[in-house]
Each structure stands twice: as C-alpha cells, then as structure tokens.
Design a protein around this motif. Structure first.
Motif, short mmCIF file in Angstrom:
data_model
loop_
_atom_site.label_atom_id
_atom_site.label_comp_id
_atom_site.label_asym_id
_atom_site.label_seq_id
_atom_site.Cartn_x
_atom_site.Cartn_y
_atom_site.Cartn_z
N GLU A 183 0.97 -1.20 0.10
CA GLU A 183 -0.26 0.10 0.07
C GLU A 183 1.00 1.24 0.12
N THR A 184 0.57 1.83 -1.20
CA THR A 184 1.60 3.48 -1.16
C THR A 184 0.74 4.46 -1.39
N THR A 185 1.26 5.47 -1.40
CA THR A 185 0.30 7.19 -1.50
C THR A 185 0.47 7.13 -2.98
N LEU A 186 -0.60 8.03 -3.64
CA LEU A 186 -0.40 8.61 -4.86
C LEU A 186 1.20 8.77 -5.48
N LEU A 187 1.93 9.79 -4.19
CA LEU A 187 3.23 10.25 -4.82
C LEU A 187 4.07 9.18 -5.17
N GLN A 188 4.07 8.11 -4.50
CA GLN A 188 5.01 7.41 -3.95
C GLN A 188 4.74 6.08 -5.63
N ARG A 189 2.82 5.70 -5.66
CA ARG A 189 2.95 5.36 -6.96
C ARG A 189 3.19 5.95 -8.49
N MET A 190 3.53 6.93 -8.10
CA MET A 190 3.60 7.78 -9.39
C MET A 190 5.29 7.83 -9.37
N LEU A 191 6.59 8.38 -8.54
CA LEU A 191 6.97 7.73 -8.16
C LEU A 191 7.90 7.07 -9.38
N GLY A 192 7.12 5.11 -8.46
CA GLY A 192 7.15 4.20 -9.07
C GLY A 192 6.70 3.96 -10.72
N PHE A 193 5.54 4.88 -11.12
CA PHE A 193 5.54 4.85 -11.88
C PHE A 193 6.55 5.96 -13.00
#
Length: 94
Positions: free
Chosen positions: A55-65
């Motif tokens: 489970e991650t935040t939106l910012l973490q998902r965006m950085l991961g992408f």
C-alpha cells in the motif's frame, strides 16, 4: 516525508557519482558499460514493480511509475545501441 527526502538524497548523490564515473570511461568500453546500465535499470524496474505490491500513497505510485518508465526507456535504448554497434562488426557475406 523523511523517508522520501532520504531516498531523494540517495538518488541525487548516486546520479552525481554515476555521471562522474561514466563520463571518464574510454569510448571502447561503452558497450560493456551499456550492458551494466541495462542490468541496473532492470533492477530499478523490479524495485518499481515491488513498490506496487504494498500500500502506497499517490506520490509514491507516481514516482514508482516514473522510475519504471524511465528505466524501461533506458533498457530499450541500451539494447538498440548495443545491437547497432554489434551490426557494425558483422561481416557481410556476398
């Protein structure tokens, strides 16, 4: 937020060290160096994919992408350049 700033600091430091090291590599060693950067990018892709397993935040998902997209671009470019260089040494049969 502290974790993000720590990760950003490590990224910036590793970018600077990597740039300094790669800029000093002689031209004849660029193909082996490209192979190594492809391997590093593959590890980055795996790390980005693992980020989506928790489970991650939106910012973490965006950085991961963004990490996955940039690493995939680097891998594709590396294979293209390596293939082009290898074709230069291929003997043409006439």
């Amino acid at each position: 937020m502290v974790e993000l700033s720590l990760m950003a600091s490590v990224f910036i430091l590793s970018f600077g060290v990597g740039y300094l090291l790669i800029s000093r590599v002689p031209a004849r060693l660029h193909t082996p160096l490209m192979s190594m950067t492809n391997a590093i990018s593959a590890v980055t892709i795996l790390g980005g994919v693992l980020l989506f397993a928790v489970e991650t935040t939106l910012l973490q998902r965006m950085l991961g992408f963004l990490a996955i997209a940039l690493a995939a671009f680097n891998v594709a470019g590396g294979f293209t350049i390596t293939d082009r260089m290898l074709r230069m040494f291929h003997r043409h049969h006439e």
